[in-house]
Design a protein around this motif. Structure first.
Motif, mmCIF file in Angstrom:
data_model
loop_
_atom_site.group_PDB
_atom_site.id
_atom_site.type_symbol
_atom_site.label_atom_id
_atom_site.label_comp_id
_atom_site.label_asym_id
_atom_site.label_seq_id
_atom_site.Cartn_x
_atom_site.Cartn_y
_atom_site.Cartn_z
ATOM 1 N N LYS A 16 0.829 -1.209 0.000
ATOM 2 C CA LYS A 16 0.000 0.000 0.000
ATOM 3 C C LYS A 16 0.861 1.256 0.000
ATOM 4 C CE LYS A 16 -4.020 -2.038 2.309
ATOM 5 N NZ LYS A 16 -4.865 -2.027 3.542
ATOM 6 N N LEU A 17 1.906 1.264 0.827
ATOM 7 C CA LEU A 17 2.794 2.416 0.868
ATOM 8 C C LEU A 17 3.505 2.608 -0.462
ATOM 9 C CD1 LEU A 17 4.410 2.182 4.423
ATOM 10 C CD2 LEU A 17 2.896 3.966 3.580
ATOM 11 N N HIS A 18 3.902 1.506 -1.086
ATOM 12 C CA HIS A 18 4.601 1.604 -2.370
ATOM 13 C C HIS A 18 3.684 2.191 -3.443
ATOM 14 C CE1 HIS A 18 6.409 0.242 -6.189
ATOM 15 N NE2 HIS A 18 7.547 0.419 -5.540
ATOM 16 N N ARG A 19 2.417 1.750 -3.479
ATOM 17 C CA ARG A 19 1.483 2.310 -4.460
ATOM 18 C C ARG A 19 1.210 3.786 -4.180
ATOM 19 N NH1 ARG A 19 -1.219 -2.687 -3.686
ATOM 20 N NH2 ARG A 19 -2.691 -1.659 -2.273
ATOM 21 N N LEU A 20 1.059 4.129 -2.914
ATOM 22 C CA LEU A 20 0.753 5.505 -2.550
ATOM 23 C C LEU A 20 1.909 6.450 -2.868
ATOM 24 C CD1 LEU A 20 -1.179 7.515 -1.096
ATOM 25 C CD2 LEU A 20 -0.022 6.887 1.041
ATOM 26 N N LEU A 21 3.126 5.994 -2.611
ATOM 27 C CA LEU A 21 4.297 6.862 -2.734
ATOM 28 C C LEU A 21 5.086 6.632 -4.019
ATOM 29 C CD1 LEU A 21 5.607 6.493 0.926
ATOM 30 C CD2 LEU A 21 4.174 8.321 0.012
ATOM 31 N N ALA A 22 4.543 5.847 -4.944
ATOM 32 C CA ALA A 22 5.301 5.470 -6.143
ATOM 33 C C ALA A 22 5.854 6.670 -6.914
ATOM 34 C CB ALA A 22 4.424 4.602 -7.052
ATOM 35 N N PRO A 23 5.063 7.744 -7.167
ATOM 36 C CA PRO A 23 5.639 8.873 -7.925
ATOM 37 C C PRO A 23 6.832 9.510 -7.214
ATOM 38 C CG PRO A 23 3.238 9.018 -7.863
ATOM 39 C CD PRO A 23 3.627 7.951 -6.896
ATOM 40 N N GLU A 24 6.712 9.726 -5.903
ATOM 41 C CA GLU A 24 7.805 10.351 -5.166
ATOM 42 C C GLU A 24 9.002 9.419 -5.014
ATOM 43 O OE1 GLU A 24 4.615 10.468 -4.108
ATOM 44 O OE2 GLU A 24 4.273 12.567 -4.660
ATOM 45 N N LEU A 25 8.743 8.111 -4.872
ATOM 46 C CA LEU A 25 9.849 7.149 -4.752
ATOM 47 C C LEU A 25 10.683 7.107 -6.027
ATOM 48 C CD1 LEU A 25 8.102 4.185 -2.894
ATOM 49 C CD2 LEU A 25 9.732 5.825 -1.941
ATOM 50 N N ARG A 100 11.675 14.693 1.208
ATOM 51 C CA ARG A 100 11.245 15.071 -0.140
ATOM 52 C C ARG A 100 10.075 14.217 -0.605
ATOM 53 N NH1 ARG A 100 17.412 15.359 -2.513
ATOM 54 N NH2 ARG A 100 17.940 17.428 -1.682
ATOM 55 N N VAL A 101 10.115 12.929 -0.267
ATOM 56 C CA VAL A 101 9.012 12.041 -0.652
ATOM 57 C C VAL A 101 7.700 12.526 -0.046
ATOM 58 C CG1 VAL A 101 8.044 9.741 -0.282
ATOM 59 C CG2 VAL A 101 10.394 9.974 -1.095
ATOM 60 N N PHE A 102 7.710 12.842 1.233
ATOM 61 C CA PHE A 102 6.449 13.208 1.886
ATOM 62 C C PHE A 102 6.070 14.669 1.645
ATOM 63 C CE2 PHE A 102 7.268 9.222 3.927
ATOM 64 C CZ PHE A 102 5.996 8.681 4.019
ATOM 65 N N GLN A 103 7.025 15.504 1.279
ATOM 66 C CA GLN A 103 6.659 16.843 0.823
ATOM 67 C C GLN A 103 5.884 16.737 -0.487
ATOM 68 O OE1 GLN A 103 7.019 19.775 2.358
ATOM 69 N NE2 GLN A 103 5.877 20.695 0.683
ATOM 70 N N GLY A 104 6.350 15.870 -1.371
ATOM 71 C CA GLY A 104 5.612 15.639 -2.605
ATOM 72 C C GLY A 104 4.232 15.052 -2.356
ATOM 73 N N LEU A 105 4.129 14.143 -1.383
ATOM 74 C CA LEU A 105 2.823 13.556 -1.054
ATOM 75 C C LEU A 105 1.862 14.621 -0.521
ATOM 76 C CD1 LEU A 105 0.962 11.096 -0.688
ATOM 77 C CD2 LEU A 105 1.986 10.776 1.573
ATOM 78 N N ARG A 106 2.354 15.486 0.368
ATOM 79 C CA ARG A 106 1.497 16.557 0.888
ATOM 80 C C ARG A 106 1.005 17.462 -0.233
ATOM 81 N NH1 ARG A 106 5.915 16.714 4.569
ATOM 82 N NH2 ARG A 106 5.419 15.667 6.528
ATOM 83 N N VAL A 109 -1.765 15.683 -2.000
ATOM 84 C CA VAL A 109 -3.004 15.653 -1.221
ATOM 85 C C VAL A 109 -3.724 16.994 -1.291
ATOM 86 C CG1 VAL A 109 -3.954 15.430 1.100
ATOM 87 C CG2 VAL A 109 -2.215 13.833 0.324
ATOM 88 N N VAL A 110 -2.979 18.086 -1.134
ATOM 89 C CA VAL A 110 -3.588 19.415 -1.204
ATOM 90 C C VAL A 110 -4.150 19.670 -2.595
ATOM 91 C CG1 VAL A 110 -3.108 21.891 -1.082
ATOM 92 C CG2 VAL A 110 -2.142 20.350 0.632
ATOM 93 N N ALA A 111 -3.396 19.324 -3.630
ATOM 94 C CA ALA A 111 -3.891 19.512 -5.000
ATOM 95 C C ALA A 111 -5.156 18.693 -5.242
ATOM 96 C CB ALA A 111 -2.802 19.126 -6.001
ATOM 97 N N SER A 112 -5.207 17.483 -4.672
ATOM 98 C CA SER A 112 -6.403 16.655 -4.822
ATOM 99 C C SER A 112 -7.599 17.270 -4.106
ATOM 100 C CB SER A 112 -6.120 15.250 -4.269
ATOM 101 O OG SER A 112 -7.278 14.447 -4.335
ATOM 102 N N LEU A 113 -7.369 17.840 -2.919
ATOM 103 C CA LEU A 113 -8.466 18.488 -2.191
ATOM 104 C C LEU A 113 -9.022 19.674 -2.961
ATOM 105 C CD1 LEU A 113 -7.313 18.503 1.554
ATOM 106 C CD2 LEU A 113 -9.288 17.318 0.580
ATOM 107 N N VAL A 133 -4.237 16.069 5.940
ATOM 108 C CA VAL A 133 -3.123 16.663 5.196
ATOM 109 C C VAL A 133 -1.863 16.720 6.054
ATOM 110 C CG1 VAL A 133 -2.297 18.745 4.043
ATOM 111 C CG2 VAL A 133 -4.669 18.001 3.729
ATOM 112 N N SER A 134 -2.004 17.128 7.302
ATOM 113 C CA SER A 134 -0.820 17.356 8.142
ATOM 114 C C SER A 134 -0.437 16.116 8.945
ATOM 115 C CB SER A 134 -1.075 18.534 9.084
ATOM 116 O OG SER A 134 -2.197 18.264 9.920
ATOM 117 N N HIS A 135 -1.338 15.656 9.812
ATOM 118 C CA HIS A 135 -0.975 14.595 10.744
ATOM 119 C C HIS A 135 -0.842 13.238 10.062
ATOM 120 C CE1 HIS A 135 -1.832 11.480 13.843
ATOM 121 N NE2 HIS A 135 -0.962 12.193 14.515
ATOM 122 N N ASP A 136 -1.767 12.907 9.144
ATOM 123 C CA ASP A 136 -1.711 11.578 8.522
ATOM 124 C C ASP A 136 -0.464 11.406 7.669
ATOM 125 O OD1 ASP A 136 -4.074 11.205 9.767
ATOM 126 O OD2 ASP A 136 -5.231 10.687 7.985
#
Length: 222
Positions: A16-25, A100-106, A109-113, A133-136
């Motif tokens: 699940k983490l790999h699918r979620l973070l694939a672009p940033e990874l 950098r990976v989780f900055q890209g994820l944030r 998420v914001v762009a999706s919202l 957006v922040s804690h999760d």
């Protein structure tokens, strides 16, 4: 059965983490691989230092072989230098890459919202959305930084140590293998309470954010 279940849960979490973070990874794979390769230097130094110490104790001192003693002592010092340098480089590349990976994820998420319809914001509290957006994302970052990457390093260290111990002194290797089930059992025992506490903390944080937003939005009236 419990052990196989834990392995299945870990594999599912990893997928699940790999699918979620694939672009940033993909973008940060060079830094992540560099961190892992430098961690191999830590593993090599951790295995080499006891070996050269055993050479001093078992051969150099009993045989009064000064050249062997000096060579082994110098190699021990070099292994500690390797351990120190590789630890610094591992931490540097790992922290930078994961941030950098989780900055890209944030950002995603914001762009999706921002693309969601207005009905979504009526269905969910603002505090809950802020928590997502922040804690999760921060919680996912902690999981990767404190669990996933250390687990990969520890698995590599255990594998190398077991192979080295079996090749060096098979009885010590068997002792090492015998201690592994106790480590896995402790991991299983402590995992579920921590997961329950984490879920409760996220719920409380969401409620706290919602209360804070209500206060800030009405501060002028108050």
């Amino acid at each position: 059965d419990m052990h196989s279940g834990e392995q299945g849960a870990f594999a599912a979490l990893y997928c699940k983490l790999h699918r979620l973070l694939a672009p940033e990874l993909r973008v940060n794979q060079l830094g992540l691989w560099s961190s892992y390769l430098f961690s191999l230097g830590q593993v090599a130094a951790s295995v080499a230092a006891p070996y050269y110490l055993s050479v001093i104790l078992d051969r150099a001192i009993p045989e009064q072989d000064l050249p062997l003693f000096y060579r082994s002592a110098i190699l021990i010092i070099l292994t500690f230098i390797l351990l120190f340098v590789s630890s610094l480089l591992t931490a540097r590349f790992e922290v930078q890459s994961i941030e950098r990976v989780f900055q890209g994820l944030r950002n995603r998420v914001v762009a999706s919202l921002l693309r969601k319809p207005l009905a979504l914001f009526s269905m969910h509290d603002s505090g809950d959305l802020i928590t997502r957006v922040s804690h999760d994302t921060e919680s996912l970052s902690r999981i990767v930084f404190d669990f996933i990457f250390p687990s990969l390093r520890h698995a590599t260290f255990v594998l190398v140590t077991v192979v080295f111990m079996l090749a060096w002194e098979w009885r010590l290797g068997l002792y090492t293998v015998a201690a592994l089930p106790a480590y896995l059992l402790l991991s299983v025992i402590f995992e579920k309470p921590l997961a329950t506490a984490s879920a409760l903390a996220r719920q409380r944080l969401s409620e706290q954010n919602e209360t804070l937003l209500d206060i800030l939005s009405g501060i002028r009236e108050l």
